[in-house]
Design a protein around this motif. Structure first.
Motif, PDB file in Angstrom:
ATOM      1  N   GLU A   1      92.294 -22.098  90.534  1.00  0.00           N
ATOM      2  CA  GLU A   1      91.824 -23.269  91.280  1.00  0.00           C
ATOM      3  C   GLU A   1      92.086 -23.153  92.781  1.00  0.00           C
ATOM      4  N   HIS A   2      93.059 -22.336  93.154  1.00  0.00           N
ATOM      5  CA  HIS A   2      93.259 -22.079  94.585  1.00  0.00           C
ATOM      6  C   HIS A   2      92.191 -21.130  95.122  1.00  0.00           C
ATOM      7  N   LEU A   3      91.956 -20.052  94.401  1.00  0.00           N
ATOM      8  CA  LEU A   3      91.016 -19.038  94.897  1.00  0.00           C
ATOM      9  C   LEU A   3      89.573 -19.494  94.708  1.00  0.00           C
ATOM     10  N   LEU A   4      89.311 -20.131  93.585  1.00  0.00           N
ATOM     11  CA  LEU A   4      87.950 -20.530  93.223  1.00  0.00           C
ATOM     12  C   LEU A   4      87.971 -22.004  92.791  1.00  0.00           C
ATOM     13  N   PRO A   5      88.129 -22.910  93.762  1.00  0.00           N
ATOM     14  CA  PRO A   5      88.312 -24.330  93.396  1.00  0.00           C
ATOM     15  C   PRO A   5      87.146 -24.855  92.548  1.00  0.00           C
ATOM     16  N   GLY A   6      87.485 -25.575  91.513  1.00  0.00           N
ATOM     17  CA  GLY A   6      86.463 -26.140  90.633  1.00  0.00           C
ATOM     18  C   GLY A   6      86.025 -25.208  89.529  1.00  0.00           C
ATOM     19  N   ARG A   7      86.579 -24.001  89.492  1.00  0.00           N
ATOM     20  CA  ARG A   7      86.104 -22.985  88.551  1.00  0.00           C
ATOM     21  C   ARG A   7      86.700 -23.154  87.152  1.00  0.00           C
ATOM     22  N   TRP A   8      87.957 -23.539  87.101  1.00  0.00           N
ATOM     23  CA  TRP A   8      88.713 -23.476  85.844  1.00  0.00           C
ATOM     24  C   TRP A   8      88.017 -24.213  84.712  1.00  0.00           C
TER      25      TRP A   8
ATOM     26  N   THR B   1      86.147 -17.807 108.378  1.00  0.00           N
ATOM     27  CA  THR B   1      85.541 -17.120 107.243  1.00  0.00           C
ATOM     28  C   THR B   1      84.358 -17.931 106.757  1.00  0.00           C
ATOM     29  N   THR B   2      83.229 -17.256 106.614  1.00  0.00           N
ATOM     30  CA  THR B   2      82.046 -17.926 106.076  1.00  0.00           C
ATOM     31  C   THR B   2      81.473 -17.089 104.944  1.00  0.00           C
ATOM     32  N   ALA B   3      80.611 -17.719 104.168  1.00  0.00           N
ATOM     33  CA  ALA B   3      80.018 -17.053 103.004  1.00  0.00           C
ATOM     34  C   ALA B   3      78.562 -16.732 103.269  1.00  0.00           C
ATOM     35  N   GLY B   4      78.157 -15.583 102.780  1.00  0.00           N
ATOM     36  CA  GLY B   4      76.734 -15.271 102.710  1.00  0.00           C
ATOM     37  C   GLY B   4      76.138 -15.867 101.445  1.00  0.00           C
ATOM     38  N   PRO B   5      74.860 -15.633 101.206  1.00  0.00           N
ATOM     39  CA  PRO B   5      74.231 -16.171  99.994  1.00  0.00           C
ATOM     40  C   PRO B   5      74.893 -15.608  98.734  1.00  0.00           C
ATOM     41  N   PRO B   6      75.167 -16.465  97.741  1.00  0.00           N
ATOM     42  CA  PRO B   6      75.743 -15.979  96.475  1.00  0.00           C
ATOM     43  C   PRO B   6      74.821 -14.947  95.830  1.00  0.00           C
ATOM     44  N   ARG B   7      75.418 -13.887  95.279  1.00  0.00           N
ATOM     45  CA  ARG B   7      74.632 -12.821  94.635  1.00  0.00           C
ATOM     46  C   ARG B   7      74.874 -12.880  93.135  1.00  0.00           C
ATOM     47  N   PRO B   8      73.879 -13.264  92.361  1.00  0.00           N
ATOM     48  CA  PRO B   8      74.068 -13.372  90.912  1.00  0.00           C
ATOM     49  C   PRO B   8      74.316 -12.006  90.277  1.00  0.00           C
ATOM     50  N   ALA B   9      75.167 -11.980  89.263  1.00  0.00           N
ATOM     51  CA  ALA B   9      75.433 -10.731  88.535  1.00  0.00           C
ATOM     52  C   ALA B   9      74.144 -10.241  87.875  1.00  0.00           C
ATOM     53  N   PRO B  10      73.989  -8.915  87.800  1.00  0.00           N
ATOM     54  CA  PRO B  10      72.765  -8.376  87.186  1.00  0.00           C
ATOM     55  C   PRO B  10      72.580  -8.832  85.746  1.00  0.00           C
ATOM     56  N   ASP B  11      73.680  -9.128  85.060  1.00  0.00           N
ATOM     57  CA  ASP B  11      73.560  -9.535  83.659  1.00  0.00           C
ATOM     58  C   ASP B  11      73.582 -11.059  83.490  1.00  0.00           C
ATOM     59  N   LEU B  12      73.347 -11.782  84.575  1.00  0.00           N
ATOM     60  CA  LEU B  12      73.331 -13.247  84.459  1.00  0.00           C
ATOM     61  C   LEU B  12      72.073 -13.691  83.706  1.00  0.00           C
ATOM     62  N   ALA B  13      72.269 -14.571  82.734  1.00  0.00           N
ATOM     63  CA  ALA B  13      71.127 -15.071  81.959  1.00  0.00           C
ATOM     64  C   ALA B  13      70.212 -15.892  82.866  1.00  0.00           C
TER      65      ALA B  13
ATOM     66  N   ASP C   1      77.792 -25.893  92.395  1.00  0.00           N
ATOM     67  CA  ASP C   1      78.341 -26.413  93.647  1.00  0.00           C
ATOM     68  C   ASP C   1      79.669 -25.754  94.020  1.00  0.00           C
ATOM     69  N   HIS C   2      80.507 -25.469  93.021  1.00  0.00           N
ATOM     70  CA  HIS C   2      81.830 -24.935  93.381  1.00  0.00           C
ATOM     71  C   HIS C   2      81.716 -23.537  93.992  1.00  0.00           C
ATOM     72  N   VAL C   3      80.636 -22.841  93.720  1.00  0.00           N
ATOM     73  CA  VAL C   3      80.399 -21.550  94.386  1.00  0.00           C
ATOM     74  C   VAL C   3      79.761 -21.784  95.748  1.00  0.00           C
ATOM     75  N   ARG C   4      78.763 -22.643  95.758  1.00  0.00           N
ATOM     76  CA  ARG C   4      77.992 -22.860  96.994  1.00  0.00           C
ATOM     77  C   ARG C   4      78.860 -23.432  98.116  1.00  0.00           C
ATOM     78  N   THR C   5      79.827 -24.270  97.747  1.00  0.00           N
ATOM     79  CA  THR C   5      80.609 -24.956  98.777  1.00  0.00           C
ATOM     80  C   THR C   5      81.985 -24.329  99.010  1.00  0.00           C
ATOM     81  N   ARG C   6      82.224 -23.149  98.429  1.00  0.00           N
ATOM     82  CA  ARG C   6      83.564 -22.558  98.552  1.00  0.00           C
ATOM     83  C   ARG C   6      83.940 -22.289 100.006  1.00  0.00           C
TER      84      ARG C   6
END
Lengths: 214, 214
Positions: B127-134, B187-199, B206-211
């Motif tokens: 939750e510290h590194l990836l808030p909202g993920r757990w 520190t800023t984020a670029g566009p999220p890159r989906p994993a190749p095996d993502l369905a 949101d928790h990724v987009r707003t990290r």
């Protein structure tokens, strides 16, 4: 180095170890700060120091008054570690979640850059941290040089680890309804803030404006 | 701590030393990585580790197979240093050029978080590194817990330094036709890159987009 030594062989996640010198150089050429260590008895100490690669050595900038600098100047073994964070890896489990990073660890003994080479070393440091800046600044003064210490740590014994892959999820987790991927991270700059005592009419120069993407 | 100890008293640039615990907490709560050290004889080693503050301790995440982790788990004294770079200070001389930074150094001995508390510790880290993920992830499995080590370093003996001022130029340099000021970094984020095996059909949450700000 051509081959890892016993103490720079990467044991954890050895598939992430890199022995290509150009990768080491690229990491050091992007880093502003190294975490530099000293052992005093069994107690280690780690402090951040401004750094710049100068060919086959890493320059470390500090003050003649610092205890850490004085100990390193006297030949104490050190370790300088540089870490760049490139992204967050969102896997389908906490266990596989990780980061993209590039990390370099350099072992050895530093030497003090002699006074007659100090201006050159300060130019390398300044041009690394603030590219294009040096030409705009007056030369260092004698009293400034006397108060400055630059250490040079040879790039002889080092290791590099790079984590840059996709999440490696357990096949049993691939069906989960959970987004997985990488969020790339980078350093960017906000608007330059002029010093309160800046004379009117001095515009923000290109070397400041373009130092980092905004 | 209420007062610095002999070995955490800031000697260099003591005006930058901070003894306010809330400043320590703010630094640790922003950092993703600590540089963690071990002394082996007179040779220090420093490695980056994922970190998260959990109340009055700093959690450090590693693998049960790491030599550094094993030594720290066995009670070796350590030092964990966290550095946040907040900006570049462009002064009118190389000598006064510097950085904005916040740095925390913690000394002590870590303890191993026992298996029965490990899920809680991994939740704090995640939750510290990836808030909202757990909440989106399945619980850790027994075999994953067995392969995971989390260390807890008490926030008892520490020091903090903050550099956040304007360039402090020599009055003789103030007339120079040189821009001076601060370039803030973040520190800023670029566009999220989906994993190749993502369905197909799983959107970026949101928790990724707003990290981080993009």
């Amino acid at each position: 180095m051509s081959e890892p030594t016993e103490r720079t062989t990467v044991r954890r996640l050895p598939e992430k170890a890199v022995t290509d010198r150009s990768v080491l150089d690229a990491i050091l050429d992007e880093a502003l700060v190294a975490h530099v260590a000293l052992a005093e008895g069994d107690q280690p100490f780690v402090l951040p120091m401004a750094c710049a690669r100068d060919g086959d050595r890493l320059l470390l900038h500090g003050s003649t008054g610092s205890r850490l600098m004085r100990a390193l100047a006297a030949g104490a073994p050190t370790c300088a570690t540089v870490t760049l964070l490139d992204g967050l890896v969102f896997a389908r489990s906490a266990f596989e979640s990780s980061m993209h990073y590039r990390s370099a660890t350099i072992l050895g003994r530093a030497s003090v850059v002699p006074q007659e080479e100090l201006v050159d070393a300060l130019r390398v440091l300044t041009e690394h941290l603030l590219p294009g800046r040096w030409a705009h600044l007056r030369p260092p003064q004698r009293k400034e040089l006397a108060a400055t210490m630059v250490l040079a740590l040879p790039l002889q014994e080092w290791s590099v680890k790079v984590g840059d892959g996709w999440p490696e999820d357990d096949p049993a987790d691939l069906g989960a309804d959970v987004w997985a991927g990488v969020l790339p991270l980078r350093t960017t700059a906000g608007p330059p803030r002029p010093a309160p005592d800046l004379a009117a009419g001095i515009e923000v120069p290109d070397h400041v404006r373009t130092r980092y993407p905004s």
